[in-house]
Write a protein that holds these residues in place. Structure first.
Motif, PDB file in Angstrom:
ATOM      1  N   UNK A 288      12.013  51.062  33.751  1.00 26.83           N
ATOM      2  CA  UNK A 288      13.126  50.122  33.573  1.00 26.83           C
ATOM      3  C   UNK A 288      14.451  50.835  33.832  1.00 26.83           C
ATOM      4  N   UNK A 289      15.291  50.179  34.628  1.00 23.76           N
ATOM      5  CA  UNK A 289      16.617  50.702  34.936  1.00 23.76           C
ATOM      6  C   UNK A 289      17.661  49.896  34.181  1.00 23.76           C
ATOM      7  N   UNK A 290      18.504  50.586  33.448  1.00 22.15           N
ATOM      8  CA  UNK A 290      19.597  49.946  32.719  1.00 22.15           C
ATOM      9  C   UNK A 290      20.890  50.180  33.497  1.00 22.15           C
ATOM     10  N   UNK A 291      21.570  49.092  33.877  1.00 20.43           N
ATOM     11  CA  UNK A 291      22.829  49.166  34.610  1.00 20.43           C
ATOM     12  C   UNK A 291      23.952  48.747  33.673  1.00 20.43           C
ATOM     13  N   UNK A 292      24.891  49.638  33.422  1.00 19.90           N
ATOM     14  CA  UNK A 292      26.012  49.343  32.536  1.00 19.90           C
ATOM     15  C   UNK A 292      27.207  48.761  33.286  1.00 19.90           C
ATOM     16  N   UNK A 293      27.136  48.743  34.593  1.00 16.51           N
ATOM     17  CA  UNK A 293      28.166  48.100  35.415  1.00 16.51           C
ATOM     18  C   UNK A 293      27.951  46.594  35.347  1.00 16.51           C
ATOM     19  N   UNK A 294      28.897  45.880  34.771  1.00 17.43           N
ATOM     20  CA  UNK A 294      28.718  44.437  34.587  1.00 17.43           C
ATOM     21  C   UNK A 294      29.112  43.691  35.859  1.00 17.43           C
ATOM     22  N   UNK A 295      28.207  43.733  36.826  1.00 10.21           N
ATOM     23  CA  UNK A 295      28.485  43.078  38.106  1.00 10.21           C
ATOM     24  C   UNK A 295      28.283  41.568  38.022  1.00 10.21           C
ATOM     25  N   UNK A 296      27.656  41.078  36.966  1.00  7.30           N
ATOM     26  CA  UNK A 296      27.549  39.624  36.777  1.00  7.30           C
ATOM     27  C   UNK A 296      28.916  39.055  36.398  1.00  7.30           C
ATOM     28  N   UNK A 297      29.571  39.656  35.407  1.00 10.39           N
ATOM     29  CA  UNK A 297      30.916  39.203  35.031  1.00 10.39           C
ATOM     30  C   UNK A 297      31.895  39.418  36.183  1.00 10.39           C
ATOM     31  N   UNK A 298      31.754  40.523  36.904  1.00  2.00           N
ATOM     32  CA  UNK A 298      32.644  40.811  38.033  1.00  2.00           C
ATOM     33  C   UNK A 298      32.494  39.748  39.122  1.00  2.00           C
ATOM     34  N   UNK A 299      31.246  39.351  39.389  1.00  2.00           N
ATOM     35  CA  UNK A 299      30.978  38.311  40.384  1.00  2.00           C
ATOM     36  C   UNK A 299      31.543  36.972  39.924  1.00  2.00           C
ATOM     37  N   UNK A 300      31.277  36.625  38.694  1.00  2.00           N
ATOM     38  CA  UNK A 300      31.774  35.365  38.132  1.00  2.00           C
ATOM     39  C   UNK A 300      33.302  35.304  38.208  1.00  2.00           C
ATOM     40  N   UNK A 301      33.958  36.368  37.849  1.00  2.00           N
ATOM     41  CA  UNK A 301      35.421  36.435  37.859  1.00  2.00           C
ATOM     42  C   UNK A 301      35.964  36.054  39.228  1.00  2.00           C
ATOM     43  N   UNK A 302      35.318  36.532  40.292  1.00  2.49           N
ATOM     44  CA  UNK A 302      35.823  36.315  41.647  1.00  2.49           C
ATOM     45  C   UNK A 302      35.452  34.946  42.197  1.00  2.49           C
ATOM     46  N   UNK A 303      34.189  34.564  42.103  1.00  2.00           N
ATOM     47  CA  UNK A 303      33.796  33.317  42.766  1.00  2.00           C
ATOM     48  C   UNK A 303      34.262  32.078  42.017  1.00  2.00           C
ATOM     49  N   UNK A 304      34.559  32.195  40.719  1.00  2.00           N
ATOM     50  CA  UNK A 304      35.065  31.051  39.959  1.00  2.00           C
ATOM     51  C   UNK A 304      36.588  30.973  40.002  1.00  2.00           C
ATOM     52  N   UNK A 305      37.242  31.976  40.574  1.00  2.00           N
ATOM     53  CA  UNK A 305      38.707  32.089  40.579  1.00  2.00           C
ATOM     54  C   UNK A 305      39.250  32.071  39.138  1.00  2.00           C
ATOM     55  N   UNK A 306      38.541  32.772  38.287  1.00  7.07           N
ATOM     56  CA  UNK A 306      38.890  32.855  36.867  1.00  7.07           C
ATOM     57  C   UNK A 306      40.325  33.343  36.669  1.00  7.07           C
ATOM     58  N   UNK A 307      40.716  34.310  37.490  1.00  4.56           N
ATOM     59  CA  UNK A 307      42.057  34.884  37.363  1.00  4.56           C
ATOM     60  C   UNK A 307      43.132  33.816  37.499  1.00  4.56           C
ATOM     61  N   UNK A 308      42.932  32.886  38.406  1.00  4.10           N
ATOM     62  CA  UNK A 308      43.936  31.860  38.642  1.00  4.10           C
ATOM     63  C   UNK A 308      44.044  30.904  37.450  1.00  4.10           C
ATOM     64  N   UNK A 309      42.910  30.681  36.777  1.00  6.56           N
ATOM     65  CA  UNK A 309      42.941  29.857  35.568  1.00  6.56           C
ATOM     66  C   UNK A 309      43.749  30.544  34.469  1.00  6.56           C
ATOM     67  N   UNK A 310      43.561  31.857  34.331  1.00  8.46           N
ATOM     68  CA  UNK A 310      44.249  32.600  33.267  1.00  8.46           C
ATOM     69  C   UNK A 310      45.737  32.798  33.557  1.00  8.46           C
ATOM     70  N   UNK A 311      46.118  32.721  34.827  1.00 11.06           N
ATOM     71  CA  UNK A 311      47.502  33.008  35.207  1.00 11.06           C
ATOM     72  C   UNK A 311      48.146  31.775  35.834  1.00 11.06           C
ATOM     73  N   UNK A 312      48.040  30.656  35.156  1.00  7.18           N
ATOM     74  CA  UNK A 312      48.527  29.379  35.691  1.00  7.18           C
ATOM     75  C   UNK A 312      50.032  29.349  35.905  1.00  7.18           C
ATOM     76  N   UNK A 313      50.754  30.173  35.194  1.00  2.83           N
ATOM     77  CA  UNK A 313      52.215  30.161  35.332  1.00  2.83           C
ATOM     78  C   UNK A 313      52.674  30.819  36.630  1.00  2.83           C
ATOM     79  N   UNK A 314      51.769  31.513  37.316  1.00  2.00           N
ATOM     80  CA  UNK A 314      52.133  32.239  38.534  1.00  2.00           C
ATOM     81  C   UNK A 314      51.777  31.405  39.762  1.00  2.00           C
ATOM     82  N   UNK A 315      52.706  30.606  40.233  1.00  2.00           N
ATOM     83  CA  UNK A 315      52.517  29.765  41.401  1.00  2.00           C
ATOM     84  C   UNK A 315      53.781  29.817  42.251  1.00  2.00           C
TER      85      UNK A 315
END
Length: 462
Positions: free
Chosen positions: A96-123
């Motif tokens: 079993x290989x344990x990966x501590x790099x959270x590439x699931x959260x990293x992927x979600x952050x990018x493809x959902x445009x999460x950053x834009x939701x959190x920074x709504x004042x920046x337009x």
């Protein structure tokens, strides 16, 4: 925590489904979950590879500024890592290989445009989140589809670790060529001069002599500066025929009218001038998409009305949606598009810089970052846009610089079996309107043809 449905979607998006080899004619029928996303000790026992969550999805953190990554980013296997730690470890018997790099959260952050939701004042003044404010740009990886790089790294781990051989697994093939090429064109300015309104503009506003204004406004279509359709649609069709019907597509996006000043020049989609343009498009098998008005970008409830108008005028359903000036920037806009019947959105590029806005070169389902719900609306990454490259308000590149940037992005898209979506306007493909976009576009099409034949694929199973 993340729902099981989205968790599985993200893992499948990264590595593709894995199939167990079994007996019989259809030997690969049963799926196998080789990768888990958990820190629960009992659940971890179920998977040969486990990705440890970083805490990004915890209820008390999610949606708050503290979830935004800080620069500089760590690197995992040479790829920028947004969350977690860049380390891996095998258990004692290397099963079993344990990966501590959270590439699931990293992927979600990018493809959902999460950053834009959190920074709504920046337009910007148009209500758009600018690429130069984004994490991918500030961290220097906007030109890299790092979500696809994560996936390739995981696929390599599955192969090199012997897990695919041990469990007799098959992975889907991912050729190093385009999955599809969409050559799209927005009819923002279908003609330079056409009809009585153009005559009055040329005569009264531009102070041209009346006879010249008449000649400009009522001459044959082919004499209009912006009437470039036969030229570029012929180029497009030749390329699509070489790629094959299932891998090459031409799309004309027709803007719906509104009274908003930024929806000028106003043209009537029912006019004979537009009908003649569409007749040329039909000759070269172009499909029609709907470009929402600028007004709809700020009042999302108009999207449904504009779709109904499109269907009434053209007696067909639009093949996709794009917003005027790429103004679609909020999750609510995408939900309104979905509820209006759209299943394909072609707006997903930054207005001010080219690159991989979604962190991937491949189409991805819209995940609403507000509610963490997965939808069936497909977001098609807009990789290259003519105005973004050349306009003084944006990148303001010279021809050689623009070609270098475009070449790199096209090659990268092919490298990761991505969908190449281009946007070139008919008016900028006129040498009278712009000195080099026509030359650049033709050069890009030649490069696509060169890369469009299927390349050898990486091994997918033992």
């Amino acid at each position: 925590m993340l729902s099981k449905k989205i968790r599985q979607y993200l893992i499948d998006f990264l590595v593709g489904p894995l199939w167990l080899q079994s007996e019989g004619e259809d030997r690969y029928q049963r799926r196998f979950d080789a990768i888990g996303y958990t820190d629960d000790p009992e659940e971890m026992k179920l998977f040969p590879i486990v990705i440890i969550p970083s805490g990004f999805f915890k209820r008390e953190y999610y949606g708050t500024p503290r979830t935004l990554p800080e620069l500089p980013l760590a690197q995992w296997r040479g790829i920028p890592l947004l969350f977690g730690e860049p380390r891996e470890e095998w258990n004692a018997d290397r099963t079993q290989l344990i990966i501590h790099a959270d590439i699931i959260a990293s992927t979600y952050f990018l493809i959902s445009r999460y950053e834009e939701m959190c920074r709504r004042s920046e337009r910007d003044d148009h209500g758009r989140f600018l690429g130069k404010n984004s994490l991918p740009y500030r961290a220097g990886f906007l030109h890299r589809p790092i979500v696809d790089e994560y996936g390739e790294a995981l696929r390599s781990i599955l192969l090199e670790s012997g897990i695919t051989e041990r469990y007799r697994l098959r992975m889907e093939e991912r050729p190093t060529t385009f999955s599809k090429v969409n050559l799209t064109h927005d009819l923002a300015r279908p003609y330079n001069y056409r009809g009585w309104r153009s005559f009055l503009r040329a005569w009264l506003k531009e102070k041209k002599p009346p006879l010249q204004a008449l000649r400009l406004s009522f001459s044959a279509d082919v004499e209009d500066d912006y009437y470039t359709y036969p030229k570029f649609l012929k180029w497009d069709r030749e390329l699509c025929d070489k790629l094959g019907e299932d891998r090459g597509q031409i799309m004309l996006f027709i803007r719906m009218p509104s009274r908003h000043p930024l929806d000028k020049p106003l043209y009537n989609p029912r006019s004979p001038y537009i009908r003649r343009v569409l007749a040329v498009g039909a000759k070269y098998k172009a499909r029609l998409g709907l470009q929402c008005s600028y007004a709809a970008g700020h009042r999302a409830e108009r999207i449904k009305q504009e779709r109904m108008l499109f269907e009434k005028i053209f007696r067909q359903k639009p093949r996709g949606l794009r917003h005027n000036k790429l103004t679609s920037c909020e999750p609510e806009d995408l939900l309104q598009a979905y509820f209006s019947g759209f299943r394909n959105d072609y707006t997903m590029g930054y207005a001010d810089v080219v690159g991989f806005r979604l962190g991937t070169a491949r189409p991805v389902k819209f995940i609403n970052p507000n509610t963490r719900l997965l939808t069936e609306l497909i977001l098609h990454p807009l990789i290259l846009r003519d105005l973004t490259l050349s306009d003084p308000r944006y990148m303001a590149l010279e021809q050689a610089e623009a070609e270098a940037v475009a070449t790199d992005l096209v090659r990268t898209t092919a490298r990761y079996n991505g969908e190449l979506n281009l946007l070139w306007h008919n008016d900028l493909l006129s040498p009278q309107a712009h000195p080099w976009h026509s030359v650049l576009y033709r050069s890009i099409l030649r490069l696509i043809e060169e890369l469009g034949t299927e390349s050898p694929v990486s091994p997918t199973h033992h």
